[in-house]
Design an enzyme around this catalytic site. Sequence first.
Site, PDB file in Angstrom:
ATOM      1  N   ASP A 186      27.241  14.200  -8.789  1.00  0.00           N
ATOM      2  CA  ASP A 186      25.932  14.138  -8.149  1.00  0.00           C
ATOM      3  C   ASP A 186      25.387  12.719  -8.362  1.00  0.00           C
ATOM      4  OD1 ASP A 186      23.555  14.714  -6.858  1.00  0.00           O
ATOM      5  OD2 ASP A 186      23.196  16.581  -7.926  1.00  0.00           O
TER       6      ASP A 186
HETATM    7  C1  BGC Z   1      20.825  16.079  -5.555  1.00  0.00           C
HETATM    8  C2  BGC Z   1      21.968  16.433  -4.621  1.00  0.00           C
HETATM    9  C3  BGC Z   1      21.976  15.518  -3.440  1.00  0.00           C
HETATM   10  C4  BGC Z   1      22.085  14.093  -3.940  1.00  0.00           C
HETATM   11  C5  BGC Z   1      22.190  13.066  -2.834  1.00  0.00           C
HETATM   12  C6  BGC Z   1      20.803  14.604  -5.882  1.00  0.00           C
HETATM   13  O1  BGC Z   1      19.642  14.258  -6.575  1.00  0.00           O
HETATM   14  O2  BGC Z   1      20.948  16.846  -6.729  1.00  0.00           O
HETATM   15  O3  BGC Z   1      21.864  17.771  -4.224  1.00  0.00           O
HETATM   16  O4  BGC Z   1      23.045  15.831  -2.579  1.00  0.00           O
HETATM   17  O5  BGC Z   1      20.935  13.805  -4.730  1.00  0.00           O
HETATM   18  O6  BGC Z   1      21.017  12.924  -2.132  1.00  0.00           O
END
Ligand code: BGC
Length: 754
Positions: free
Chosen positions: A269
């Site tokens: 993530d």
């Molecule tokens: C979130 C993800 C997301 C990623 C990219 C993160 O903070 O947990 O779900 O896909 O950001 O935007």
Amino acid sequence: MSPRWSAVSLAAALVAGFASQAHADAIDRRIDALMRKMTLEDKIGQVTLASIAEVFDYDKVTSGAYGNVMNFGTAPEFAKVLAAWRKSRLKIPLLHGTDIIYGNRTLFVPPLGQAASFDLALNRAASEQAALESVAAGTNWTYAPMVDLNRDPRWGRVVEGAGEDVHLASCLAGARVEGLRAGGLVATAKHFVAYGFGEGGRDYDAVEMGEPFLRDRVLPPFRAAIAAGAQTVMSSFNAFNGVPATANRHLLDDILRRDMKFRGLVTSDWGAIDQLKNHGLSPDPLDLTVATFNAGVDLDMASDFFRKYLPTAIAQGKVSKARLDEAVRRVLRVKFEADLEKRMHLDPEAAKAAQAKLDRRGREIAIEMGRRTTLLLHNPKDRLPLAGVKRLAVVGGLADSPRDHMGPHPALSQMGDIVTLRAAITERAAKAGASVDYLAACGACRFPAETDEATIADAAKAAGEADVIVVVVGETYEESGEAAARADLALSAPQVKLVEALAATGKPVVVLLTGGRPMLVETIIDKVDAIAMVWFPGTYGAIGAAEVLFGDVSPSARLPLTWPRSTGQLPLSYDRLPTGRPASADDKWTNKYIDIAWTPRFPFGYGLSYGTTTVSAPRLDKATAKAEDTVKVVVSVTNSGRMAVRETVQVYVNDVIASRSRPSRELKGYAQVDLAPGETREVAVPIRIASLGFHVEDGSYVVEPGTFRVFAGKDATAEAFTDLEVTSGSKVPPWAAPIPCVDRDEAAKPGKRP
Ligand code: BGC
């Protein structure tokens, strides 16, 4: 399934299997050939995912150091990336990812609201439309669907998921992945794993969980997403049983790859590898790189650690070249399987035009989504649908706030396109010959500072002139989504004051709740005439909601999660394990609270229609069955009201005596049925006996023979049941455990006649 059909589908599966094996072999040969030409830098570039930034180094795309990019959402932005990529030596297609959570140019109701439709085809269509609107500008990958189960709506991200139930969440995971893929996006099942179970509902918080529970409850939606073709999985931010998921080899290698047979790539993530230092794993970026990469993360999202530290890690022998090759192969396989070479061009003008105009199909799906997700919670005096109204007051700033209609993930939607609740209700009222007075009252009325008693009193006085008052209260877009955990799900004090002041006028009051999770209605429910949840309506959802209000269509949405009476009841779900002292009003020493009822305000699966439908007691097409059988649960559904309705017949099963304690009931199937006024129809819901088992400590999955109680009805409190005797059991390894709802087209078709 008839034997003839099984034979045909088996033959088709074999042919498809050979074809896909040949295709897979061809892709492997291409990967081999390409890897022979790749330098160490090229390879590390393939495991790097760089985000758009104010200062973005396009030369790194040309050199191959950035092999994947994210968030270049518009065509002109992505055109710059492509220009740099065209100068690259190997021209390996880029994965270009972004969050497409519930639409892009056209916004639908968010995923939790979509789940309330229980309508898989509609969810599939919305995901496909979202994908189609994204690929036009060069996006080829999305970080969706979020398949995290959740039993604690204090967590703000409950809005992105499918609620609390394993069966429904698995059905939706599959349907959403199919839709995204049909629209041209590589789909991601996220977040691996148990991110929805953070302590106290706080975002990013740690999770402690036994493995049987993990396998029974948390993994099936991931398995369904992977079976439907999700090629990527995102590891989660949380620690799981003491080890951060981003560096958790047991989760990624043993469970995801070995037991779940996942062949795609795992991405971290956002910045999660860097953030491992805050988990206390090590202050040293090199250590964090080694821990994550060796645990099985193949792609580094936005930490830039793999690019910076893998060369040293490999030189020092802390990461093997074989492990790097394995990760690179996974990334390349995703790219080649998705044919991304064909997508590395863009006509910015055409793409701009595609994004500039709203698509008619998107509009139709969004309006239908509005109809099917407007969830009627309370209507004791049948005040809805609105009839014979000449003058309507629409009260509350949330009724006319485009930004709040968009919810937490607006993607590329535009505020000017949003049809607000105020606008939609005004237009629909005009058709009924009614006028609308709009009163902003205290705006969103979220904060005590907005409690201007005089403003509320003025609004109530003016609203009192109308025949009926529709008041819109609930969450703003900032109060839902990531990093928006709430410690209290109550409506704000100003909102409650506003509703009370309106109720005091003596005029009928209809409350529309906006937001991304259940909110407490205890203080208002006995004072108002109706309550309906409209979520964040998105671009056109309000049009569908207005149609429901005026009775063009009966509400059909059902709760995909339990609606609490008090925040202190959380976490709460209908499928909890029993206790030795079940709650009893007559006995203090039982499983309950002393200060509030133990029951929820509204149970899972609940939702009202206009009029009354009844579901008969269930009967089975056979009273005994073996582990490999499917039984049909048959009920008669009657619509005794004056409007056409869609009912969702839900079948819950309880394993009465088992070697482990089993939930008092679990949803195992459902069917949606359209009924004309006065119509009765027989509905058969197929239940696979293999789906009635559970996982044991060693990971295997067992179905134990014995009595199973089969309940059918309109929500999780359904009382009518019949018993089923399962005469033979089974025990299989984790990968052979059935995936809920793989046969999803057979289940839950609206209006399907048995
Ligand atoms: C979130 C993800 C997301 C990623 C990219 C993160 O903070 O947990 O779900 O896909 O950001 O935007």
